[in-house]
Scaffold this motif. Structure first.
Motif, PDB file in Angstrom:
ATOM      1  N   LEU A 185     -12.524  12.948  -3.482  1.00  0.00           N
ATOM      2  CA  LEU A 185     -11.122  12.522  -3.620  1.00  0.00           C
ATOM      3  C   LEU A 185     -10.552  13.071  -4.919  1.00  0.00           C
ATOM      4  CD1 LEU A 185     -11.472   8.780  -2.565  1.00  0.00           C
ATOM      5  CD2 LEU A 185     -10.709  10.692  -1.150  1.00  0.00           C
ATOM      6  N   ALA A 186      -9.260  13.343  -4.901  1.00  0.00           N
ATOM      7  CA  ALA A 186      -8.583  13.832  -6.104  1.00  0.00           C
ATOM      8  C   ALA A 186      -7.280  13.067  -6.294  1.00  0.00           C
ATOM      9  CB  ALA A 186      -8.303  15.321  -5.983  1.00  0.00           C
ATOM     10  N   LEU A 187      -6.936  12.847  -7.537  1.00  0.00           N
ATOM     11  CA  LEU A 187      -5.670  12.171  -7.839  1.00  0.00           C
ATOM     12  C   LEU A 187      -4.535  13.178  -7.847  1.00  0.00           C
ATOM     13  CD1 LEU A 187      -6.439   9.615 -10.688  1.00  0.00           C
ATOM     14  CD2 LEU A 187      -6.282   9.233  -8.225  1.00  0.00           C
ATOM     15  N   GLN A 188      -3.379  12.733  -7.385  1.00  0.00           N
ATOM     16  CA  GLN A 188      -2.159  13.527  -7.469  1.00  0.00           C
ATOM     17  C   GLN A 188      -1.143  12.717  -8.242  1.00  0.00           C
ATOM     18  OE1 GLN A 188      -1.351  14.045  -3.287  1.00  0.00           O
ATOM     19  NE2 GLN A 188      -0.124  12.209  -3.175  1.00  0.00           N
ATOM     20  N   ASN A 225      -0.634  -3.889 -13.490  1.00  0.00           N
ATOM     21  CA  ASN A 225      -0.842  -2.626 -12.780  1.00  0.00           C
ATOM     22  C   ASN A 225       0.081  -1.515 -13.272  1.00  0.00           C
ATOM     23  OD1 ASN A 225      -2.914  -3.648 -11.234  1.00  0.00           O
ATOM     24  ND2 ASN A 225      -1.584  -4.206  -9.534  1.00  0.00           N
ATOM     25  N   SER A 226       1.305  -1.854 -13.641  1.00  0.00           N
ATOM     26  CA  SER A 226       2.238  -0.820 -14.103  1.00  0.00           C
ATOM     27  C   SER A 226       1.744  -0.132 -15.371  1.00  0.00           C
ATOM     28  CB  SER A 226       3.628  -1.414 -14.331  1.00  0.00           C
ATOM     29  OG  SER A 226       3.605  -2.344 -15.395  1.00  0.00           O
ATOM     30  N   TYR A 227       0.845  -0.767 -16.113  1.00  0.00           N
ATOM     31  CA  TYR A 227       0.277  -0.182 -17.327  1.00  0.00           C
ATOM     32  C   TYR A 227      -1.023   0.574 -17.065  1.00  0.00           C
ATOM     33  CZ  TYR A 227       3.349  -3.467 -19.806  1.00  0.00           C
ATOM     34  OH  TYR A 227       4.413  -4.176 -20.276  1.00  0.00           O
ATOM     35  N   ALA A 228      -1.536   0.492 -15.841  1.00  0.00           N
ATOM     36  CA  ALA A 228      -2.883   1.012 -15.603  1.00  0.00           C
ATOM     37  C   ALA A 228      -2.980   2.084 -14.521  1.00  0.00           C
ATOM     38  CB  ALA A 228      -3.819  -0.147 -15.253  1.00  0.00           C
ATOM     39  N   ILE A 229      -1.923   2.330 -13.751  1.00  0.00           N
ATOM     40  CA  ILE A 229      -1.999   3.316 -12.670  1.00  0.00           C
ATOM     41  C   ILE A 229      -2.044   4.731 -13.250  1.00  0.00           C
ATOM     42  CG2 ILE A 229      -0.879   4.262 -10.626  1.00  0.00           C
ATOM     43  CD1 ILE A 229      -1.617   1.478  -9.994  1.00  0.00           C
ATOM     44  N   LYS A 230      -3.099   5.456 -12.938  1.00  0.00           N
ATOM     45  CA  LYS A 230      -3.250   6.833 -13.430  1.00  0.00           C
ATOM     46  C   LYS A 230      -2.763   7.846 -12.399  1.00  0.00           C
ATOM     47  CE  LYS A 230      -6.329   9.534 -16.232  1.00  0.00           C
ATOM     48  NZ  LYS A 230      -5.618   9.390 -17.490  1.00  0.00           N
ATOM     49  N   GLY A 231      -2.838   7.510 -11.117  1.00  0.00           N
ATOM     50  CA  GLY A 231      -2.421   8.421 -10.062  1.00  0.00           C
ATOM     51  C   GLY A 231      -2.750   7.849  -8.710  1.00  0.00           C
ATOM     52  N   GLN A 232      -2.584   8.676  -7.685  1.00  0.00           N
ATOM     53  CA  GLN A 232      -2.840   8.233  -6.317  1.00  0.00           C
ATOM     54  C   GLN A 232      -3.508   9.361  -5.549  1.00  0.00           C
ATOM     55  OE1 GLN A 232       1.193   7.300  -5.376  1.00  0.00           O
ATOM     56  NE2 GLN A 232       1.643   9.330  -4.571  1.00  0.00           N
ATOM     57  N   THR A 233      -4.213   9.000  -4.482  1.00  0.00           N
ATOM     58  CA  THR A 233      -4.902  10.017  -3.696  1.00  0.00           C
ATOM     59  C   THR A 233      -4.021  10.581  -2.589  1.00  0.00           C
ATOM     60  OG1 THR A 233      -5.886   8.311  -2.286  1.00  0.00           O
ATOM     61  CG2 THR A 233      -7.204   9.096  -4.177  1.00  0.00           C
ATOM     62  N   TRP A 266      -8.382   2.393 -16.231  1.00  0.00           N
ATOM     63  CA  TRP A 266      -7.344   2.982 -15.400  1.00  0.00           C
ATOM     64  C   TRP A 266      -7.578   2.643 -13.936  1.00  0.00           C
ATOM     65  CZ3 TRP A 266      -3.092   4.768 -17.472  1.00  0.00           C
ATOM     66  CH2 TRP A 266      -3.121   5.223 -18.800  1.00  0.00           C
ATOM     67  N   ILE A 267      -6.501   2.673 -13.174  1.00  0.00           N
ATOM     68  CA  ILE A 267      -6.535   2.379 -11.743  1.00  0.00           C
ATOM     69  C   ILE A 267      -5.977   3.581 -10.989  1.00  0.00           C
ATOM     70  CG2 ILE A 267      -5.492   0.951  -9.921  1.00  0.00           C
ATOM     71  CD1 ILE A 267      -5.357  -1.315 -11.999  1.00  0.00           C
ATOM     72  N   ALA A 268      -6.556   3.835  -9.822  1.00  0.00           N
ATOM     73  CA  ALA A 268      -6.011   4.837  -8.902  1.00  0.00           C
ATOM     74  C   ALA A 268      -5.546   4.102  -7.658  1.00  0.00           C
ATOM     75  CB  ALA A 268      -7.077   5.858  -8.528  1.00  0.00           C
ATOM     76  N   LYS A 269      -4.432   4.553  -7.113  1.00  0.00           N
ATOM     77  CA  LYS A 269      -4.011   4.037  -5.811  1.00  0.00           C
ATOM     78  C   LYS A 269      -4.683   4.915  -4.761  1.00  0.00           C
ATOM     79  CE  LYS A 269       0.277   2.871  -5.162  1.00  0.00           C
ATOM     80  NZ  LYS A 269       1.761   2.883  -5.162  1.00  0.00           N
ATOM     81  N   ILE A 270      -5.520   4.285  -3.923  1.00  0.00           N
ATOM     82  CA  ILE A 270      -6.219   5.037  -2.890  1.00  0.00           C
ATOM     83  C   ILE A 270      -5.943   4.391  -1.537  1.00  0.00           C
ATOM     84  CG2 ILE A 270      -7.998   5.799  -4.505  1.00  0.00           C
ATOM     85  CD1 ILE A 270      -9.919   3.857  -3.272  1.00  0.00           C
ATOM     86  N   GLU A 271      -6.224   5.153  -0.488  1.00  0.00           N
ATOM     87  CA  GLU A 271      -6.001   4.640   0.860  1.00  0.00           C
ATOM     88  C   GLU A 271      -7.063   3.607   1.206  1.00  0.00           C
ATOM     89  OE1 GLU A 271      -5.469   7.794   3.727  1.00  0.00           O
ATOM     90  OE2 GLU A 271      -4.430   8.981   2.219  1.00  0.00           O
ATOM     91  N   LYS A 272      -6.681   2.655   1.995  1.00  0.00           N
ATOM     92  CA  LYS A 272      -7.590   1.603   2.394  1.00  0.00           C
ATOM     93  C   LYS A 272      -7.686   1.624   3.904  1.00  0.00           C
ATOM     94  CE  LYS A 272      -8.324  -3.296   1.693  1.00  0.00           C
ATOM     95  NZ  LYS A 272      -7.780  -4.543   1.230  1.00  0.00           N
ATOM     96  N   PRO A 273      -8.799   1.409   4.511  1.00  0.00           N
ATOM     97  CA  PRO A 273     -10.103   1.041   3.945  1.00  0.00           C
ATOM     98  C   PRO A 273     -11.074   2.202   3.816  1.00  0.00           C
ATOM     99  CG  PRO A 273     -10.082   0.473   6.252  1.00  0.00           C
ATOM    100  CD  PRO A 273      -8.725   1.104   5.941  1.00  0.00           C
ATOM    101  N   ALA A 274     -10.806   3.319   4.456  1.00  0.00           N
ATOM    102  CA  ALA A 274     -11.784   4.409   4.497  1.00  0.00           C
ATOM    103  C   ALA A 274     -12.155   4.923   3.111  1.00  0.00           C
ATOM    104  CB  ALA A 274     -11.264   5.555   5.357  1.00  0.00           C
ATOM    105  N   GLN A 275     -11.173   5.170   2.261  1.00  0.00           N
ATOM    106  CA  GLN A 275     -11.479   5.694   0.938  1.00  0.00           C
ATOM    107  C   GLN A 275     -12.181   4.657   0.075  1.00  0.00           C
ATOM    108  OE1 GLN A 275      -7.887   7.369  -0.693  1.00  0.00           O
ATOM    109  NE2 GLN A 275      -8.172   9.297   0.403  1.00  0.00           N
ATOM    110  N   VAL A 276     -11.794   3.402   0.216  1.00  0.00           N
ATOM    111  CA  VAL A 276     -12.441   2.336  -0.539  1.00  0.00           C
ATOM    112  C   VAL A 276     -13.921   2.281  -0.170  1.00  0.00           C
ATOM    113  CG1 VAL A 276     -12.521  -0.142  -0.964  1.00  0.00           C
ATOM    114  CG2 VAL A 276     -10.319   1.006  -0.731  1.00  0.00           C
ATOM    115  N   ALA A 277     -14.214   2.324   1.120  1.00  0.00           N
ATOM    116  CA  ALA A 277     -15.600   2.303   1.583  1.00  0.00           C
ATOM    117  C   ALA A 277     -16.366   3.502   1.054  1.00  0.00           C
ATOM    118  CB  ALA A 277     -15.644   2.263   3.111  1.00  0.00           C
ATOM    119  N   LEU A 278     -15.715   4.656   1.033  1.00  0.00           N
ATOM    120  CA  LEU A 278     -16.338   5.878   0.553  1.00  0.00           C
ATOM    121  C   LEU A 278     -16.735   5.743  -0.918  1.00  0.00           C
ATOM    122  CD1 LEU A 278     -16.969   8.762   1.565  1.00  0.00           C
ATOM    123  CD2 LEU A 278     -14.720   9.439   0.737  1.00  0.00           C
TER     124      LEU A 278
END
Length: 145
Positions: free
Chosen positions: A139-142, A48-56, A98-110
């Motif tokens: 959703l947008a990455l920050q 994961n440390s090599y793949a995180i692009k950002g977070q919501t 790439w991976i984004a860190k997003i909130e769970k579960p609402a954003q995942v469901a979205l």
């Protein structure tokens, strides 16, 4: 983008090494006619440390692939069918795995409601934005904090 061992940045070098290893594995399994599990696109194969692009958000903790693993798997095998080298597929993965860190579960469901295994209509690997699934659901990455 070079995949030599001369990169002075350990995270970039580790990412490139793992992506090359993944591309080689995909190639070998494709060549043997074996099936390819999408878990190879996840931690620990690609840490994961090599793949995180950002977070919501600052509290985001769930890891969501920006391009679905099944989509990447199918595209990699298609590119090998087209004669691509392992190095070229590793470079392709460097752009799209790439991976984004997003909130769970609402954003995942979205995201998964419409795009669990697909990308938005009209999206393609040649010109598509890697964040298109998130953008399509508002959703947008920050930057990571």
């Amino acid at each position: 983008m070079s995949y030599s061992h001369s990169n002075p940045h350990p995270v970039n070098e580790g990412r490139k090494r793992r992506l090359y290893r993944l591309a080689q594995l995909i190639h070998d399994l494709w060549e043997e006619g074996a099936s390819l599990d999408t878990r190879f696109f996840k931690h620990p194969y690609i840490h994961n440390s090599y793949a995180i692009k950002g977070q919501t958000s600052d509290i985001a903790s769930y890891h969501e692939h920006l391009v679905p693993c099944v989509y990447l798997r199918d595209e990699c095998t298609e590119r090998f069918r087209q004669g691509w080298t392992v190095e070229r597929v590793a470079e392709f993965l460097d752009k799209y795995l790439w991976i984004a860190k997003i909130e769970k579960p609402a954003q995942v469901a979205l995201v998964n409601e419409k795009y669990k295994t697909s990308m938005p209509d009209g999206w393609n690997f040649e010109s598509g934005d890697v964040c298109a699934r998130l953008t399509a659901v508002g959703l947008a990455l920050q930057k990571m904090t």
